[in-house]
Design a protein around this motif. Structure first.
Motif, PDB file in Angstrom:
ATOM      1  N   UNK A   1       0.818  -1.212   0.000  1.00  0.00           N
ATOM      2  CA  UNK A   1       0.000   0.000   0.000  1.00  0.00           C
ATOM      3  C   UNK A   1       0.852   1.263   0.000  1.00  0.00           C
ATOM      4  N   UNK A   2       2.015   1.201   0.640  1.00  0.00           N
ATOM      5  CA  UNK A   2       2.901   2.360   0.634  1.00  0.00           C
ATOM      6  C   UNK A   2       3.363   2.680  -0.783  1.00  0.00           C
ATOM      7  N   UNK A   3       3.707   1.654  -1.522  1.00  0.00           N
ATOM      8  CA  UNK A   3       4.131   1.855  -2.913  1.00  0.00           C
ATOM      9  C   UNK A   3       2.953   2.248  -3.800  1.00  0.00           C
ATOM     10  N   UNK A   4       1.795   1.677  -3.529  1.00  0.00           N
ATOM     11  CA  UNK A   4       0.597   2.037  -4.286  1.00  0.00           C
ATOM     12  C   UNK A   4       0.262   3.516  -4.088  1.00  0.00           C
ATOM     13  N   UNK A   5       0.448   3.995  -2.852  1.00  0.00           N
ATOM     14  CA  UNK A   5       0.167   5.402  -2.552  1.00  0.00           C
ATOM     15  C   UNK A   5       1.109   6.334  -3.304  1.00  0.00           C
TER      16      UNK A   5
ATOM     17  N   UNK B   1      -3.078  -6.463  -2.048  1.00  0.00           N
ATOM     18  CA  UNK B   1      -3.812  -5.216  -2.294  1.00  0.00           C
ATOM     19  C   UNK B   1      -5.296  -5.390  -1.966  1.00  0.00           C
ATOM     20  N   UNK B   2      -5.876  -6.491  -2.402  1.00  0.00           N
ATOM     21  CA  UNK B   2      -7.295  -6.744  -2.133  1.00  0.00           C
ATOM     22  C   UNK B   2      -7.557  -6.879  -0.638  1.00  0.00           C
ATOM     23  N   UNK B   3      -6.663  -7.581   0.055  1.00  0.00           N
ATOM     24  CA  UNK B   3      -6.814  -7.745   1.501  1.00  0.00           C
ATOM     25  C   UNK B   3      -6.690  -6.407   2.222  1.00  0.00           C
ATOM     26  N   UNK B   4      -5.744  -5.572   1.774  1.00  0.00           N
ATOM     27  CA  UNK B   4      -5.547  -4.260   2.398  1.00  0.00           C
ATOM     28  C   UNK B   4      -6.752  -3.357   2.167  1.00  0.00           C
ATOM     29  N   UNK B   5      -7.364  -3.433   0.983  1.00  0.00           N
ATOM     30  CA  UNK B   5      -8.549  -2.629   0.710  1.00  0.00           C
ATOM     31  C   UNK B   5      -9.651  -2.921   1.728  1.00  0.00           C
ATOM     32  N   UNK B   6      -9.818  -4.194   2.056  1.00  0.00           N
ATOM     33  CA  UNK B   6     -10.856  -4.575   3.014  1.00  0.00           C
ATOM     34  C   UNK B   6     -10.555  -3.975   4.381  1.00  0.00           C
ATOM     35  N   UNK B   7      -9.306  -4.085   4.827  1.00  0.00           N
ATOM     36  CA  UNK B   7      -8.939  -3.567   6.150  1.00  0.00           C
ATOM     37  C   UNK B   7      -8.985  -2.047   6.200  1.00  0.00           C
TER      38      UNK B   7
ATOM     39  N   UNK C   1      -7.451   4.737  -1.263  1.00  0.00           N
ATOM     40  CA  UNK C   1      -6.366   4.256  -0.400  1.00  0.00           C
ATOM     41  C   UNK C   1      -5.255   5.291  -0.299  1.00  0.00           C
ATOM     42  N   UNK C   2      -4.901   5.902  -1.422  1.00  0.00           N
ATOM     43  CA  UNK C   2      -3.840   6.911  -1.421  1.00  0.00           C
ATOM     44  C   UNK C   2      -4.244   8.127  -0.597  1.00  0.00           C
ATOM     45  N   UNK C   3      -5.531   8.499  -0.652  1.00  0.00           N
ATOM     46  CA  UNK C   3      -6.002   9.648   0.125  1.00  0.00           C
ATOM     47  C   UNK C   3      -5.899   9.372   1.621  1.00  0.00           C
ATOM     48  N   UNK C   4      -6.260   8.153   2.039  1.00  0.00           N
ATOM     49  CA  UNK C   4      -6.124   7.794   3.449  1.00  0.00           C
ATOM     50  C   UNK C   4      -4.661   7.812   3.869  1.00  0.00           C
ATOM     51  N   UNK C   5      -3.817   7.245   3.034  1.00  0.00           N
ATOM     52  CA  UNK C   5      -2.388   7.181   3.349  1.00  0.00           C
ATOM     53  C   UNK C   5      -1.813   8.578   3.505  1.00  0.00           C
TER      54      UNK C   5
END
Length: 217
Positions: free
Chosen positions: A159-163, A186-192, A201-205
């Motif tokens: 997720x850090x790299x995705x952000x 990525x799919x698992x992180x989206x759920x959490x 996800x990037x906005x939250x990060x």
């Protein structure tokens, strides 16, 4: 008296000042305008409520003690009407207990007079960011960080790299993983994180990284 028209672009943050001291109002308007903020000032709560300013996005700076409607009464009336913009109270020494009570009722911050300009400008910037997140439907930063803390280490790396805007193939190459494994993390992180796509996800990060308390490192 005003440094901005509250009927301007509804997406531009407006700093509203309600204080019965004309010298302080003028000083705050000047200071805020010098920092690039749009601001408007009112001498009392009644004139503020009659204006278009209560519903505008941004921040409200309220003096605790004023003739007529006090800052405390104005804050509670705004909450009764459903306005949720952050409120920064300005207090004299004897008003601290009242200001602390309003913090429990949802106020954002309180600052003692005489004001420290740096503390005021910092509080305004933080409150504007809070209001922006609220309008975008984003949760408080504490909740965002709790969600991120629930990620497994590899999910966090992904997720850090995705952000940063990286694609699955690039992430896979950097972490020595298969693209399918990256997709699974990525799919698992989206759920959490309770997000639906990379933009959310990037906005939250970013919100967690840039908050006043320091970020995630």
């Amino acid at each position: 008296m005003t440094a901005a028209d509250p009927a301007r672009d509804a997406e531009v943050p407006l700093i509203r000042i309600v204080d019965d001291d004309p010298n302080l109002r003028d000083a705050l308007l000047f200071m805020l305008s010098q920092e690039g903020w749009q601001a408007v000032a009112f001498p009392d709560g009644e004139s503020f409520l009659r204006s278009e300013a209560p519903s505008a996005p941004g921040v409200l700076i309220l003096d605790v003690r004023m003739p007529g409607m006090s800052g405390i009464e104005l804050h509670r009336e705004l909450r009764r009407r459903g306005f949720e913009q952050p409120v920064i109270f300005l207090t004299a020494h004897g008003d601290i207990d009242m200001a602390v009570e309003e913090l429990r009722r949802g106020a954002f911050h309180f600052l003692q007079k005489p004001l420290d300009p740096e503390k005021l400008l910092s509080a305004v910037a933080q409150a504007v960011e809070l209001d922006k997140r609220r309008r975008l439907g984003m949760p408080p930063v504490e909740e965002i960080r709790a969600r991120i803390a629930a990620l497994r280490p590899r999910e966090r790396e992904v997720m850090s790299l995705l952000a940063e805007g990286r694609l699955n193939a690039d992430i896979a190459d950097r972490l020595g993983l298969s693209i399918r494994t990256v997709e699974a993390h990525r799919a698992s992180a989206y759920v959490k994180l309770r997000v639906k796509n990379a933009a959310e996800a990037a906005a939250l990060w970013a919100a967690a990284q840039t908050d006043e308390d320091g970020g995630l490192g």
